[in-house]
Design an enzyme around this catalytic site. Structure first.
Site, PDB file in Angstrom:
ATOM      1  N   GLU A   1    -123.242  29.447 -25.498  1.00  0.00           N
ATOM      2  CA  GLU A   1    -123.860  28.812 -26.883  1.00  0.00           C
ATOM      3  C   GLU A   1    -124.732  29.665 -27.651  1.00  0.00           C
ATOM      4  OE1 GLU A   1    -124.805  24.832 -26.731  1.00  0.00           O
ATOM      5  OE2 GLU A   1    -123.308  23.934 -25.784  1.00  0.00           O
TER       6      GLU A   1
ATOM      7  N   GLY B   1    -126.174  23.663 -23.875  1.00  0.00           N
ATOM      8  CA  GLY B   1    -126.002  22.718 -22.965  1.00  0.00           C
ATOM      9  C   GLY B   1    -124.879  21.937 -22.856  1.00  0.00           C
TER      10      GLY B   1
ATOM     11  N   ASP C   1    -130.399   5.307 -20.753  1.00  0.00           N
ATOM     12  CA  ASP C   1    -130.034   5.056 -21.990  1.00  0.00           C
ATOM     13  C   ASP C   1    -130.391   6.317 -22.737  1.00  0.00           C
ATOM     14  OD1 ASP C   1    -128.584   2.505 -22.352  1.00  0.00           O
ATOM     15  OD2 ASP C   1    -130.480   1.197 -21.969  1.00  0.00           O
TER      16      ASP C   1
ATOM     17  N   GLU D   1    -125.863  26.421 -35.558  1.00  0.00           N
ATOM     18  CA  GLU D   1    -127.012  27.679 -35.099  1.00  0.00           C
ATOM     19  C   GLU D   1    -127.787  27.555 -34.391  1.00  0.00           C
ATOM     20  OE1 GLU D   1    -129.297  26.087 -39.413  1.00  0.00           O
ATOM     21  OE2 GLU D   1    -130.898  27.985 -39.180  1.00  0.00           O
TER      22      GLU D   1
END
Lengths: 234, 234
Positions: free
Chosen positions: A71, A51, A89, A120
DNA sequence: CCAAAAGTGTTCACTCTACACCCATGC
DNA sequence: GCATGGGTGTAGAGTGAACACTTTTGG
């Protein structure tokens, strides 16, 4: 009541917005998720979903597909928006709202290469996927629930199997995801009675028992049945 | 592969984030939505869903509840996240991502008062709710589809009726939302057989015919049944 | 008495469930 | 042969769909 018309001024702080992708795969009779080991702070070295921040000129869907490619090297896979997480938060740096997606991959044998800012990439079985970065544990459990619900009334199970598959594989997939035993014969009858599976009867020799027939899911037929009110179930 | 570790710097533009609420109600045998007439630009004078920018210290859920209270005077109602809309040009001013919610209201007779930056608040039947501000037409159609799907396998219909209701009302509600005729007797048997309705048999006189029994939905019993694997359906 | 709406009952067909059974293969 | 796993058949229970019938009430 007299309304107070005023000139609009934008006085609100802007949160950052990211997209995160839960990627499910099915291998070895187990449901798995693809995780990336973070190569940057925060949570450097911890596992997280692929992401990243949304760009100015892309939609969330586009961002999700871009991130899957960047990714995890994944393209053209089933993708659907899951939920938007907005706890104040959830990121230690500053306010970040995350639009989560979930994706289904047809094999856990994909060639996977670590991409940008990633150390990885690895498939985890659900039990191993704990202590993830950010609130990704929570995102994962929402994704699992969604998948469990969805598989009952939408033909998404096929997205987790190769184009051609054997009925026992599909059966095992359902048992695994729904987490309960399903009668073999009844499952077979139910799914075949829908008439959505195409038989590719060039049998392929198997190792320890009778060879299973090979089927594929007839997506076109499903779409046209759906138009006429058909409802895929179980 | 050698990973490239680097210090994180945040170089991405931040979109503005809003929350919009599709509020459904049921009145006069019709499904309705609550719209507000915008008192500010853009789309001044056009109808839109209650909503607004998310504050720095609130979650999207909190923002949705705040907006429901501020703009429509609604509190303690059923609320659920719908979908996040992120088209790049959905707001003419600048990039705005909207986290949409949908809410269910137990009556369209609520006292509704126009709030901040709002000229007027009004219930619209679905046919009338067109040409809305922003991409709210699209949001509405997603919300309707969600409601249609949800009502079949979750007891959300009761959120659109008063605490105590008559079976014919519930029947009519289902027919309206699912947009098809449902056999009266079969519907009654199905829903009563779940054992989730409590009979409040103090009959209340009706006008032109036999008086209908009054029921309420036993939420606690539903929750405990759900724990043990019960699945509400139709 | 009649119309209208609530509520009940009955039938038939279909589907689901729980098994038992047969078949093909490898050892 | 036998263990293993694929595939089929069947009886009984359960459910759903269609529809007819009864009851209550207002006019």
């Amino acid at each position: 009541m007299t309304s107070t018309k005023k000139t609009f001024t934008y006085e609100y702080p802007r949160p950052a917005v990211t997209v995160d992708c839960v990627i499910f795969g099915f291998g070895n009779g187990e449901l798995k998720v693809l995780l990336t080991k973070r190569g940057i702070e925060p949570f450097l070295g911890q596992w997280a979903f692929p992401g990243g921040f949304i760009l100015e000129q892309e939609t969330a869907d586009e961002c999700a597909r871009r991130k899957l490619a960047e990714e995890a090297g994944l393209e053209d896979i089933y993708l659907e928006q899951l939920y938007t997480f907005s706890d104040v938060d959830r990121d230690p740096r500053f306010r970040v709202i995350s639009i989560a997606y979930y994706a289904l991959v047809k094999s856990t044998d994909y060639l996977i290469e670590a991409g940008l800012d990633i150390e990885e990439v690895k498939w985890f079985s659900l039990g191993e996927a704990t202590a993830l970065a950010f609130d990704h544990d929570q995102i994962l459990s929402v994704a699992i629930e969604r998948l469990k619900g969805k598989i009952r009334y939408q033909p998404v199970g096929f997205e987790l199997l190769p184009e051609q598959f054997k009925l026992p594989e599909l059966h095992k997939l359902y048992e695994t995801i729904l987490h309960r035993a399903i009668d073999r014969g009844n499952f077979r009858k139910k799914i075949l009675s829908m008439g959505l599976l195409v038989d590719h009867s060039e049998k392929q020799p198997d190792r320890h028992s009778r060879a299973a027939k090979i089927y594929s899911f007839d997506r076109d037929k499903y779409e046209s049945l759906k138009e006429s009110g058909f409802y895929f179930e179980l």
